[in-house]
Design a protein around this motif. Structure first.
Motif, PDB file in Angstrom:
ATOM      1  N   THR A  85       2.547 -13.755  -3.842  1.00 45.47           N
ATOM      2  CA  THR A  85       2.997 -12.769  -4.826  1.00 45.47           C
ATOM      3  C   THR A  85       2.136 -11.504  -4.829  1.00 45.47           C
ATOM      4  N   LEU A  86       0.934 -11.567  -4.328  1.00 43.62           N
ATOM      5  CA  LEU A  86       0.066 -10.392  -4.316  1.00 43.62           C
ATOM      6  C   LEU A  86       0.486  -9.339  -3.282  1.00 43.62           C
ATOM      7  N   ARG A  92       3.044  -7.257  -2.929  1.00 47.16           N
ATOM      8  CA  ARG A  92       3.495  -5.951  -3.428  1.00 47.16           C
ATOM      9  C   ARG A  92       2.328  -5.115  -3.967  1.00 47.16           C
ATOM     10  N   SER A  93       1.379  -5.760  -4.641  1.00 42.68           N
ATOM     11  CA  SER A  93       0.207  -5.021  -5.147  1.00 42.68           C
ATOM     12  C   SER A  93      -0.659  -4.515  -4.005  1.00 42.68           C
ATOM     13  N   GLU A  94      -0.818  -5.330  -2.958  1.00 41.06           N
ATOM     14  CA  GLU A  94      -1.617  -4.885  -1.818  1.00 41.06           C
ATOM     15  C   GLU A  94      -0.935  -3.739  -1.074  1.00 41.06           C
ATOM     16  N   LEU A 118       1.076  -1.522  -2.398  1.00 38.56           N
ATOM     17  CA  LEU A 118       0.916  -0.357  -3.262  1.00 38.56           C
ATOM     18  C   LEU A 118      -0.490   0.233  -3.124  1.00 38.56           C
ATOM     19  N   ALA A 119      -1.512  -0.627  -3.156  1.00 44.12           N
ATOM     20  CA  ALA A 119      -2.897  -0.170  -3.032  1.00 44.12           C
ATOM     21  C   ALA A 119      -3.161   0.453  -1.663  1.00 44.12           C
ATOM     22  N   ARG A 133      -1.474   3.861  -1.466  1.00 48.55           N
ATOM     23  CA  ARG A 133      -2.169   4.831  -2.319  1.00 48.55           C
ATOM     24  C   ARG A 133      -3.444   5.316  -1.639  1.00 48.55           C
ATOM     25  N   ASP A 139      10.102  -3.020  -0.567  1.00 50.68           N
ATOM     26  CA  ASP A 139      10.822  -3.781  -1.599  1.00 50.68           C
ATOM     27  C   ASP A 139      12.154  -4.332  -1.084  1.00 50.68           C
TER      28      ASP A 139
END
Length: 131
Positions: A31-32, A34-36, A38-39, A42, A63
């Motif tokens: 699940t991590l 999408r956060s990775e 995004l990071a 960025r 996505d």
């Protein structure tokens, strides 16, 4: 049927290429993911390596990848154990390895050094794009 676990580097590469899994193949990630993604994107924008508009479009493309996200108790427990066995200071990379151990045939990454010593087969995004 092959189940590929993809990390953020692979997700970005595959999304940029418009990757669609072959019939019978599947993509998995903790699940991590999408956060990775995004990071990572960025950081690329902040460093000037990628245009912000392109990064935002790429987030949407990631996505749309048909990735099954998993993060149950067994995965977390396995990641904890593997991080300890491999001497890793945290469980971020270990979650990808744990998912591969539990459900995958190979871990797809473009930063193989992150998974040094992991007991799984490694592939690159380019390997998937060629198949």
């Amino acid at each position: 049927m092959t189940a590929y676990v993809i990390d953020a580097s692979a997700a970005i590469e595959l999304a940029e290429a418009g990757y669609v899994p072959a019939v019978g193949d599947s993509l998995l990630a903790p699940t991590l993911l999408r956060s990775e993604v995004l990071a990572d994107l960025r950081r690329e924008v902040a460093s000037g390596a990628r245009d912000e508009r392109a990064a935002l479009a790429l987030i949407g493309a990631v996505d749309r990848l048909p990735v099954r996200l998993l993060g149950d108790r067994v995965l977390r427990k396995t990641a904890w154990r593997l991080a300890g066995e491999l001497g890793w200071p945290d469980t971020l990379a270990a979650e990808y390895v744990a998912l591969t151990v539990l459900h995958g045939d190979a871990l797809v990454t473009d930063v193989s050094e992150r998974y040094a010593g992991a007991p799984v087969a490694l592939r690159t995004g380019a390997d998937l794009l060629r198949s």
